[in-house]
Design a protein around this motif. Structure first.
Motif, PDB file in Angstrom:
ATOM      1  N   LYS A 290      33.243  43.812  32.601  1.00 53.01           N
ATOM      2  CA  LYS A 290      31.739  44.376  32.761  1.00 53.01           C
ATOM      3  C   LYS A 290      31.618  44.647  34.395  1.00 53.01           C
ATOM      4  CE  LYS A 290      27.949  45.917  30.836  1.00 53.01           C
ATOM      5  NZ  LYS A 290      28.054  47.232  30.306  1.00 53.01           N
ATOM      6  N   THR A 291      32.093  43.729  35.009  1.00 59.02           N
ATOM      7  CA  THR A 291      31.703  43.741  36.534  1.00 59.02           C
ATOM      8  C   THR A 291      32.640  44.654  37.038  1.00 59.02           C
ATOM      9  OG1 THR A 291      31.501  41.543  36.202  1.00 59.02           O
ATOM     10  CG2 THR A 291      31.627  42.420  38.573  1.00 59.02           C
ATOM     11  N   VAL A 292      33.895  44.745  36.742  1.00 63.77           N
ATOM     12  CA  VAL A 292      34.972  45.890  37.042  1.00 63.77           C
ATOM     13  C   VAL A 292      34.308  47.218  36.710  1.00 63.77           C
ATOM     14  CG1 VAL A 292      37.230  46.847  36.852  1.00 63.77           C
ATOM     15  CG2 VAL A 292      36.974  44.471  36.883  1.00 63.77           C
ATOM     16  N   GLU A 293      33.810  47.447  35.391  1.00 62.35           N
ATOM     17  CA  GLU A 293      33.068  48.580  35.058  1.00 62.35           C
ATOM     18  C   GLU A 293      32.116  49.099  35.958  1.00 62.35           C
ATOM     19  OE1 GLU A 293      33.027  51.920  33.036  1.00 62.35           O
ATOM     20  OE2 GLU A 293      34.324  50.501  32.689  1.00 62.35           O
ATOM     21  N   VAL A 294      31.395  48.229  36.741  1.00 62.76           N
ATOM     22  CA  VAL A 294      30.211  48.427  37.565  1.00 62.76           C
ATOM     23  C   VAL A 294      30.772  48.745  38.923  1.00 62.76           C
ATOM     24  CG1 VAL A 294      28.381  47.345  38.839  1.00 62.76           C
ATOM     25  CG2 VAL A 294      28.352  46.832  36.432  1.00 62.76           C
ATOM     26  N   HIS A 295      31.676  48.292  39.339  1.00 62.91           N
ATOM     27  CA  HIS A 295      32.505  48.660  40.703  1.00 62.91           C
ATOM     28  C   HIS A 295      33.069  49.645  40.506  1.00 62.91           C
ATOM     29  CE1 HIS A 295      31.798  45.014  42.811  1.00 62.91           C
ATOM     30  NE2 HIS A 295      32.467  43.950  41.937  1.00 62.91           N
TER      31      HIS A 295
END
Lengths: 209, 741
Positions: free
Chosen positions: A172-177
């Motif tokens: 999820k965090t990677v998606e945001v980045h």
């Protein structure tokens, strides 16, 4: 801001200088002449587009030395080397150092003018590419370190899951980045991002002005 | 002078002091005598007083006796003495009073006078009584007692007075005696003193006069000696033969010094006898190198006296060395047969004679040497292989050495009186007149020239002549020309020069091929400019955009660049053309510029900073311009090669021209390259010496021979900093020198 392209002529022989200026003047090219490489270096503003026409044999700083000096300063003005006597060694050395072209005296006016126009065109392309590179670099500067890491892995063709595993983050965090990177770099697709990454890499040596 | 003053002072003191003493003595005598006269007067006065006193006494006695007689007898005859005495007694008393000068005596007289009056009155009374009353009454009236007392009183007073006078007399006598004695003593002392002083002065004056006489005598002797020496000197200067002069010297010494023997001993053997241990006097004199004086030969111990001298009876003598430049000529020997002291003046005289003799001997020797030298010079001139010619101011031959026959084929006697110019090649005459003639007139330093002289067989011989002017020297009064036949040498030199020129040409061609790349560039510069101008014109004319005046200007440039290209080609052609060596008037700076155009391209390519320091006032040279250009080009190319290892920014090459006084000009080529890199500078000029891989090693060698053929000098020296400097000096032609002077 981009001024009219100028042909800079550096030659210690006034007759050669004046005759060249006369010839180029006939096709409406802007010309500036200098007697020595030192004079030119002192006067030249790298922002000015155009090309440089040089004689190899000159007292003080010779043509090849001037070429080296320009390269060292990161000035990539296209250089047309003139020489009276085609010496293979000199030609090879000049071209290796990045000379744009090489002409033998006495030269054909058509060929000279053709090369000059070509050189000016090349310079304009180079400058446009440079401008783009500067812009991309400015965008890249906005990325956080983590975002840069993510961008590097994305352009390497890795999937979000793989990236998350490698960086120890949640997908999820990677998606945001990733969304932030795409946004800040102004890229619509991964292919676009890869192109920008390549542009940045080709610029690594020169400082982003 | 000093002596005279002293003597006068001595005389003054010697006479003055006794005179003063005598004057004092006289004054003393005078005072004593005056006193004596006064004493005598006083004595006489005393006697006078005593006489008067006695007179008064006797008169009183006469009066007494007369009165007594008359009293007793009554005879009037007895009254006469009384009357006489009383009559005179007053006078005597009066006299006494007048002459007495002592107050005490006056008092006594005052006391005496009433006593006498009283007594006379008493006597008068007795007489009167006798006359009137007779004897008895008189006898009664005669008062014996009081009368007797009165008389005693009178006697006492009178005695007192007499005694007082007697005392005074004694005093006067005593004073007179003392005065006389003192005077006598003073006189005696004065006499003795004066005499002694006079005696001393006389002694001193005597000595003084004797000294003066001695000095006078010495002076005369000295003067005589000087006359003798002067006379001898005159003779020595004259032409008289040496033996006669020596005889005269010996005689003059004998007469002047009053000695019997005088000899001049020649020092033929040197000092050999001294080595044997027995020393003859002459050798001793030579050995000690100072005058040797002998008081008595018989008592002499310093050396052995010759038997001959003993038999001649020599006693006192002197020996003086006759000195020469290198060794003494001999000894002047003087002896007397009696004791004779030799004073310093005598020795000086002998020394002077010895000096004159030495000078005379030396002069005769020098004359002899000169005569021999003259003979030798004549022999040398006659046998010299050089031509020695003596000309007068007009150039007429006054003397020609024998060599004229062997070298030029002329009979020497035929040359005398001919003019030298008749034999000189017409082309060389001007040069001869330019150099030799002024040097003859101005007595300048010898000038050397070369000229062609006609041989008796009509051919021309090249002579190298050196002239020196002696026009004003009385010995020669002309111009001495010393010439040498250099025909063969010149021919050989000419051949060498030809070979050298050929070699130089070969080297020039090879140089040009080495320069080809640069020269091509050099020619291409104007050619490419021409193309650019022409094309610029064409394009403008096609587009009908060019203004006529700028098109015209461009065409002018095309023409100028064409001329430039032509000049380069022409210069190159000149440089490689094979031609005879030729001298011409050349401006060195122009040659330098020609060289810089030949190497211009190379200089530019190497990025060399070329600095020209050309002195503006360089006089024209008389040289082969192509050969000199070749030398300079060679030096410049060497310098360029020497800087190949440097960064192009550091390459500096300088060419400098300068005057060296008025006689020569200098050119120097300096670089900042590798320098001589430990090679001995002279070694660089050896043929086939090279440090370059492609070099022939002939460049510097031929350069040096070219410069030397121009009577110049070429050498190399390391710079104080990096690099080396090559220099040459070439003389300015003589005509230029004579203009400058």
């Amino acid at each position: 801001m981009p001024s009219k392209p100028t042909v800079f002529i550096v030659d210690d022989d006034p007759a050669v200088r004046d005759s060249l200026q006369w010839l180029l003047g006939s096709v409406d090219l802007a010309v500036e002449t200098y007697a020595t490489g030192e004079h030119f270096l002192r006067a030249y503003d790298p922002a000015r587009p155009g090309c440089l026409v040089l004689d190899v044999r000159m007292p003080g700083m010779g043509g090849l030395r001037l070429q080296e000096e320009l390269a060292a300063q990161g000035i990539r003005l296209p250089i047309i080397i003139l020489t009276a006597y085609a010496e293979v060694q000199t030609a090879v050395r000049a071209l290796k150092t990045g000379a744009f072209d090489f002409l033998e005296k006495p030269y054909s006016d058509e060929m000279l003018l053709d090369r000059i126009h070509h050189a000016i065109e090349t310079d304009q392309q180079t400058r446009a590419a440079d401008a783009l590179r500067v812009e991309v670099a400015a965008h890249y500067a906005l990325l956080t370190p983590r975002e840069r890491e993510v961008m590097g892995l994305v352009t390497a063709g890795k999937a979000n899951k793989v990236i998350a595993a490698e960086l120890g983050l949640s997908p999820k965090t990677v998606e945001v980045h990733r969304a932030a990177v795409m946004d800040k770099m102004g890229a619509d697709s991964v292919a676009e991002l890869v192109r920008l990454e390549l542009l940045l890499q080709s610029d690594r040596g020169t400082p982003a002005v | 002078m000093h002596v005279a003053v002293t003597a006068r002072r001595k005389i003054g003191i010697g006479l003055g002091v006794p005179l003063v003493i005598l004057a004092l003595a006289c004054w003393s005598l005078y005072t004593t005598t005056t006193e004596f006269i006064e004493t005598t007067r006083r004595v006489r006065h005393i006697y006078h007083v005593r006489e008067r006193l006695n007179s008064v006494s006797s008169l009183l006695k006469d009066a007494e006796t007369g009165a007594r007689g008359y009293e007793l007898t009554g005879r009037p005859t007895y009254l006469k003495p009384y009357e006489a005495a009383t009559g005179r007694i007053d006078r005597s008393m009066q006299d006494l009073r007048e002459i007495l000068d002592d107050p005490a005596q006056q008092q006594r007289l005052d006391a005496l006078l009433p006593l006498i009056t009283k007594r006379l009155d008493a006597l008068r009374e007795v007489i009167d009584v006798r006359t009137t009353q007779g004897l008895v009454a008189a006898a009664a009236a005669t008062d014996v007692g009081p009368g007797q007392m009165l008389m005693d009183q009178i006697r006492t007073v009178a005695n007192d007075m007499r005694n007082a006078e007697a005392r005074r007399l004694e005093q006067q006598e005593e004073a007179a005696r003392a005065g006389t004695r003192a005077t006598l003593e003073a006189l005696a002392i004065a006499a003795v003193l004066s005499f002694s002083i006079l005696l001393v002065i006389f002694y001193l004056l005597d000595r003084e006069i004797a000294e003066r006489e001695r000095v006078q005598q010495n002076l005369m002797a000295l003067e005589h000696q000087q006359t003798v020496v002067a006379d001898l000197g005159q003779r020595a200067l004259g032409r008289s033969a040496l033996p006669a002069l020596l005889d005269h010297a010996v005689g003059a010494v004998c007469r002047t010094l009053g000695v019997e023997y005088c000899k001049i001993l020649e020092d033929a053997q040197g000092l050999t006898t001294i080595a044997g241990g027995t020393k003859a006097q002459a050798d001793y004199a030579l050995f000690s190198n100072a005058p040797v004086v002998v008081e008595d030969l018989q008592a002499e111990t310093r050396f052995e006296v010759s038997p001959a001298l003993r038999t001649q009876g020599g006693v006192g003598g002197a020996r003086i060395v006759i000195a020469g430049h290198e060794r003494p000529f001999g000894v002047l020997d003087v002896h007397a047969t009696r004791h004779r002291a030799f004073s310093a003046d005598d020795l000086h005289f002998l020394q002077a004679v010895a000096n004159v003799v030495a000078a005379a001997i030396e002069r005769r020797q020098a004359e002899e040497a000169l005569r021999r030298s003259e003979q030798q010079s004549r022999w040398l001139i006659d046998n010299s292989s050089d031509l020695i010619t003596l000309l007068d101011a007009e150039g007429t031959i006054r003397y020609a050495s024998k060599s004229h026959q062997t070298i030029l084929g002329y009979v020497v006697a035929d040359l005398h009186g001919r003019n030298a110019a008749d034999f000189v090649h017409p082309d060389d005459l001007a040069q001869l007149l330019d150099t030799v003639a002024p040097s003859a007139r101005e007595a300048r330093a010898p000038q050397s020239i070369e000229m062609r002289i006609r041989h008796a067989d009509g051919s021309w011989r090249t002579l190298e002549a050196r002239s020196s002017a002696w026009l004003y020297g009385p010995e020669v009064a002309g111009v001495v020309v010393n010439s040498r036949d250099v025909t063969a040498r010149r021919r050989a030199e000419e051949e060498t020069r030809q070979r050298q020129a050929e070699l130089a040409h070969v080297l020039r061609v090879s140089t040009v091929s080495e320069l080809a790349a640069g020269l091509a560039h050099e020619i291409n510069q104007p050619l490419s400019a021409i193309v650019a101008y022409a094309k610029g014109c064409t394009r403008r004319m096609r587009a009908a955009s060019g203004r006529p005046e700028e098109l015209l200007e461009a065409m002018e440039e095309i023409a100028a660049q064409a001329v430039r290209a032509d000049r380069i080609v022409r210069r190159l052609r000149d440089f490689v053309r094979k031609r005879e060596p030729r001298r011409e008037r050349v401006a060195l700076n122009d040659v330098v510029r020609a060289v810089t155009s030949l190497v211009g391209s190379e200089v530019r390519e190497q990025g060399i900073n070329l600095q020209l320091h050309l002195a503006p006032d360089i006089p024209p040279l008389w040289v082969d311009s192509i050969q000199v250009e070749q030398v300079i080009l060679n030096l410049v190319r060497n310098s360029i090669d020497a800087m190949r290892g440097l960064d192009s920014m550091d390459r500096v090459l300088s060419i400098r021209t300068a005057n060296v006084g008025h006689e020569a000009v200098e050119l120097a080529v300096s670089d900042v390259g590798e320098g001589l890199s430990g090679v001995e500078p002279e070694h660089l000029f050896d043929p086939f010496f090279t440090t370059k891989s492609g070099g022939l090693g002939m460049g510097l060698s031929i350069s040096r021979s070219i410069i030397e053929a121009h009577h110049g000098r070429l050498w190399a020296e390391p710079n104080p900093g990096p690099g080396a400097t090559f220099r040459f000096i070439v003389p300015v032609p003589a005509a230029k020198v004579s203009h400058a002077v």
